[in-house]
Design a protein around this motif. Structure first.
Motif, PDB file in Angstrom:
ATOM      1  N   HIS A   6       0.655  -1.308  -0.058  1.00 44.27           N
ATOM      2  CA  HIS A   6       0.009  -0.005  -0.104  1.00 44.27           C
ATOM      3  C   HIS A   6       0.785   1.194   0.089  1.00 44.27           C
ATOM      4  O   HIS A   6       0.523   2.080  -0.764  1.00 44.27           O
ATOM      5  CB  HIS A   6      -0.717  -0.199   1.201  1.00 44.27           C
ATOM      6  N   LEU A   7       1.967   1.321   0.869  1.00 46.61           N
ATOM      7  CA  LEU A   7       2.872   2.260   0.910  1.00 46.61           C
ATOM      8  C   LEU A   7       3.455   2.617  -0.367  1.00 46.61           C
ATOM      9  O   LEU A   7       3.623   3.756  -0.652  1.00 46.61           O
ATOM     10  CB  LEU A   7       3.939   2.302   2.004  1.00 46.61           C
ATOM     11  N   ASN A   8       3.868   1.414  -0.981  1.00 49.66           N
ATOM     12  CA  ASN A   8       4.562   1.630  -2.362  1.00 49.66           C
ATOM     13  C   ASN A   8       4.008   2.266  -3.416  1.00 49.66           C
ATOM     14  O   ASN A   8       4.183   3.160  -4.211  1.00 49.66           O
ATOM     15  CB  ASN A   8       5.228   0.304  -2.873  1.00 49.66           C
ATOM     16  N   VAL A   9       2.719   1.769  -3.410  1.00 55.30           N
ATOM     17  CA  VAL A   9       1.473   2.531  -4.219  1.00 55.30           C
ATOM     18  C   VAL A   9       1.664   3.980  -4.159  1.00 55.30           C
ATOM     19  O   VAL A   9       1.478   4.832  -4.920  1.00 55.30           O
ATOM     20  CB  VAL A   9       0.183   1.935  -4.280  1.00 55.30           C
ATOM     21  N   GLU A  10       1.376   4.513  -2.689  1.00 54.44           N
ATOM     22  CA  GLU A  10       1.028   5.729  -2.410  1.00 54.44           C
ATOM     23  C   GLU A  10       2.536   6.544  -2.596  1.00 54.44           C
ATOM     24  O   GLU A  10       2.606   7.740  -3.029  1.00 54.44           O
ATOM     25  CB  GLU A  10       0.939   5.863  -1.000  1.00 54.44           C
ATOM     26  N   ARG A  11       3.658   5.904  -2.475  1.00 53.58           N
ATOM     27  CA  ARG A  11       4.797   6.598  -2.771  1.00 53.58           C
ATOM     28  C   ARG A  11       5.124   6.766  -4.268  1.00 53.58           C
ATOM     29  O   ARG A  11       5.513   7.980  -4.476  1.00 53.58           O
ATOM     30  CB  ARG A  11       6.121   5.521  -2.187  1.00 53.58           C
ATOM     31  N   ALA A  12       4.525   5.881  -4.938  1.00 53.52           N
ATOM     32  CA  ALA A  12       4.797   6.058  -6.477  1.00 53.52           C
ATOM     33  C   ALA A  12       3.923   7.380  -6.770  1.00 53.52           C
ATOM     34  O   ALA A  12       4.156   7.980  -7.914  1.00 53.52           O
ATOM     35  CB  ALA A  12       4.278   4.784  -7.310  1.00 53.52           C
ATOM     36  N   ASP A  13       2.513   7.543  -6.377  1.00 55.81           N
ATOM     37  CA  ASP A  13       1.815   8.961  -6.751  1.00 55.81           C
ATOM     38  C   ASP A  13       2.437  10.040  -6.297  1.00 55.81           C
ATOM     39  O   ASP A  13       2.346  10.845  -6.935  1.00 55.81           O
ATOM     40  CB  ASP A  13       0.766   8.307  -5.964  1.00 55.81           C
TER      41      ASP A  13
END
Length: 233
Positions: A160-167
């Motif tokens: 979940h954090l990696n997805v947020e980080r990419a954004d």
């Protein structure tokens, strides 16, 4: 690194700090599991050693009892020979052998009592170590189950954090993002650190120069620590 991008990079860095912490936690789980299993094995070995100690004492007691029986049988033979002989020399020899063997039996019986006392203590110790092994096994199973739950939760959160980080990264200008990521690869996070009220770098904790301090306080340009080269804010 463009100073105007610092606010966005600070938000991105906060996400990276959480991601880094999660990755370290996940990476540490196998080692924690191995250490726990080693501790469990050591506890089990103590229980095994206690069982062996009890078994050894019990064998010693059986050996003493067998020896006593053999000695008693020998005394019986000597008394039979004594009652049947007509030779004084042979008669006296039988008396001496009986007395000597009875003394040996007394010594053996004393040692048997000592062994029985040791056995009682050893059995109590064995029972304690076996119970400790059982308790430790239960605790280990609970801890391993907790490790599994933690790993599963951390992996889901990390995704979940990696997805947020990419954004978040997609919103940062390429030049500033590139410099930030190069710094994180060489230094780890955080690379954008606060300056405290005494002018210390929040990364290396060294005092920065007066010129750098004034620039940080001015808040209009990107300032790097002279010692560790992290970005100050």
């Amino acid at each position: 690194m463009n100073h105007a991008d610092l606010d966005q990079l600070l938000i991105l860095q906060e996400k990276d700090v959480r991601i880094s912490k999660l990755r370290k936690e996940l990476a540490s789980l196998p080692e924690q599991r191995t250490r726990l299993l080693r501790q469990m094995e050591a506890i089990k070995q103590k229980a095994v050693a206690a069982k062996q100690e009890v078994a050894g004492i019990e064998k010693s007691i059986r050996d003493v009892e067998a020896t006593v029986e053999t000695k008693r049988a020998y005394i019986g033979k000597m008394k039979t020979l004594q009652s049947n002989t007509r030779k004084n020399e042979e008669y006296q020899m039988c008396i001496q052998e009986v007395e000597k063997t009875e003394a040996v039996i007394d010594s053996l019986e004393t040692s048997e009592l000592e062994l029985m006392e040791r056995l009682e203590t050893a059995k109590a110790d064995m029972a304690q170590k076996i119970q400790r092994a059982r308790d430790a096994q239960r605790e280990m199973e609970e801890t391993l189950a907790r490790f599994d739950r933690t790993a599963e939760t951390d992996k889901e959160l990390l995704d979940h954090l990696n997805v947020e980080r990419a954004d978040l990264a997609a919103a940062v200008p390429e030049d500033s993002l590139g410099e930030y990521e190069r710094m994180t690869k060489s230094k780890g996070v955080p690379v954008i650190v606060p300056m405290d009220e005494k002018g210390h770098c929040g990364g290396c904790h060294m005092v920065i120069t007066d010129n750098a301090r004034m620039k940080v306080l001015g808040g209009h340009e990107t300032v790097y620590c002279d010692n560790c080269h992290r970005v100050l804010h």
